[in-house]
Design a protein around this motif. Structure first.
Motif: not given
Length: 423
Positions: A39-41, A93-97, A130-138, A173-176
């Motif tokens: 995939p492409i970020a 993407l994050h918040a693609a809309d 994005l920051g919150a999801v990255v922090e909680e997930t990774l 890596p967040l997507r995975d």
């Protein structure tokens, strides 16, 4: 994740790439991305609050075995080579809309999509930035210092470019990780349906009479003459902002439009005495503002806009008016909302994600207006399903919410619905 276990992530792991800002550099960047795998970020930076419209001023891309690419779409020339590379691989993407419309305007389109913000919402995350999801997930903390910057600035400061590169650095890596969580929760099919829907509906059609959406415009919409002043000022400001490529509120704040519409000054001097028109920029274009006000004040009565906007095709009256004018629809809306919120709480997802508020209203309207007309309303599983399918609800939404809707809708008004799902 414990706060002391989170690691600050401040710099791109492979260093900051140069900005791709020439046609030759774009060809090289496209070739590098094409040679990558998976995939492409994707991310884009706009100049909201500074420039007119929502154009992209920087596009960030990252792919395994290709690294990060930062593209200046204003300087890189024709983007067809890049569009060819992007036409096929999954976009992450994050918040693609927020970004799809400006990317589409550049001729860049996706065939498949993974939205990390939408994935987080489907997983019941409370904080989905994005920051919150990255922090909680990774377990990594991104700096978010330049989110509201003027990305039309040239040259872009290095610290801004670092921020932009980091926005795509961790998306793959967040997507995975999120995909693995979705699969474990049995919600990956839900996500796939939402991603496809998001890709098919990248933006909403423009609303009629957009000037009525001016913030805090209520006092200006209490008389047709004031509404005309608001409309004329809004239109003149919009045209000027488009020509100057600047966000409209920088030329004249929203509160100035409302103040003039309420005051309806009878002379240019009176307009100038309004404190909302006292800034240097407002004074610079004072003649334009006065001409707009004068035009509105001289309109014949039969050319004034109505206080209440006429409904667009398919648009419903505001629900706050239903109790008074459409009591059956109001009652049905209470039942629909109750059912959707009940199931959403059980699933621990936002109710509007389980079923959009517009779909909730249209379902309730059809049921309520049918009841008011004495028509037998079909609130069977098949009947509700047919209505929701026509309202573009996704299969997972229908599967999850229809039994609860049926149970609430067959309850007598004021009666608590039965807990038996199969009645």
């Amino acid at each position: 994740m414990p706060v002391d276990a989170v690691i600050d992530y401040r710099c791109p792991a492979e260093g900051l790439p140069p900005v791709t800002d020439t046609p030759a550099a774009l060809i090289r960047a496209a070739a590098a991305l094409d040679a990558g795998t998976g995939p492409i970020a994707v991310d884009a930076e706009r100049a909201s609050g500074f420039r007119y419209g929502q154009d992209a001023y920087l596009v960030q891309l990252r792919r395994q075995n290709a690294g990060t690419v930062l593209i200046d779409p204003r300087q890189a020339g024709e983007l067809s080579a890049l569009a060819d590379v992007l036409d096929g691989p999954e976009w992450v993407l994050h918040a693609a809309d927020q970004d799809l419309p400006c990317l589409t305007a550049l001729g860049l389109t996706a065939k498949t999509l993974f939205d990390t913000e939408l994935a987080a919402r489907l997983l019941g995350r409370q904080h989905v930035g994005l920051g919150a999801v990255v922090e909680e997930t990774l377990g990594l903390r991104l700096a978010k210092d330049h989110a509201a910057a003027d990305w039309s600035t040239r040259p872009l400061p290095e610290s801004w470019l670092v921020y932009a590169a980091l926005d795509v650095e961790l998306l793959l890596p967040l997507r995975d990780a999120l995909k693995e969580e979705l699969e474990a929760a049995g919600r990956m099919q839900w996500a796939a349906q939402e991603f496809a829907h998001e890709l098919a509906h990248p933006s909403r059609p423009p609303r009629p009479d957009p000037w009525r959406r001016t913030p805090r415009s209520g006092p200006a919409l209490r008389s047709p003459r004031s509404a005309a002043v608001l409309r004329e000022l809004w239109t003149v400001r919009e045209d000027l902002a488009r020509r100057l490529d600047v966000t409209p509120s920088k030329l004249l704040p929203h509160r100035a439009l409302v103040a003039a519409a309420v005051a309806r000054p009878k002379s240019r001097h009176r307009l100038a005495t309004l404190r909302e028109f006292s800034s240097r920029t407002a004074r610079q274009y004072h003649q334009l503002w006065w001409q707009a006000v004068e035009r509105a004040l001289s309109l014949p009565e039969d050319q004034l806009p109505p206080v209440h906007a006429p409904l667009a095709p398919g648009e419903l009256p505001q629900p706050r008016s239903w109790n008074r004018h459409h009591p059956e629809a109001a009652g049905a809306l209470e039942q629909v909302r109750g059912a959707v919120r009940e199931r959403a709480e059980q699933l621990r997802i936002p109710h509007e994600l389980l079923l959009g508020t517009d779909a909730q209203r249209h379902l309730a309207w059809q049921i309520g207006e049918g009841r008011a007309a004495g028509v037998e309303v079909d609130v069977s599983v098949a009947g509700i399903t047919a209505v929701l399918e026509a309202l573009d609800a996704r299969p997972w939404q229908i599967e999850q919410v229809v039994p609860h809707l049926r149970r609430h809708l067959i309850a007598a008004p004021g009666q608590a619905p039965s807990r038996n799902r199969h009645q």
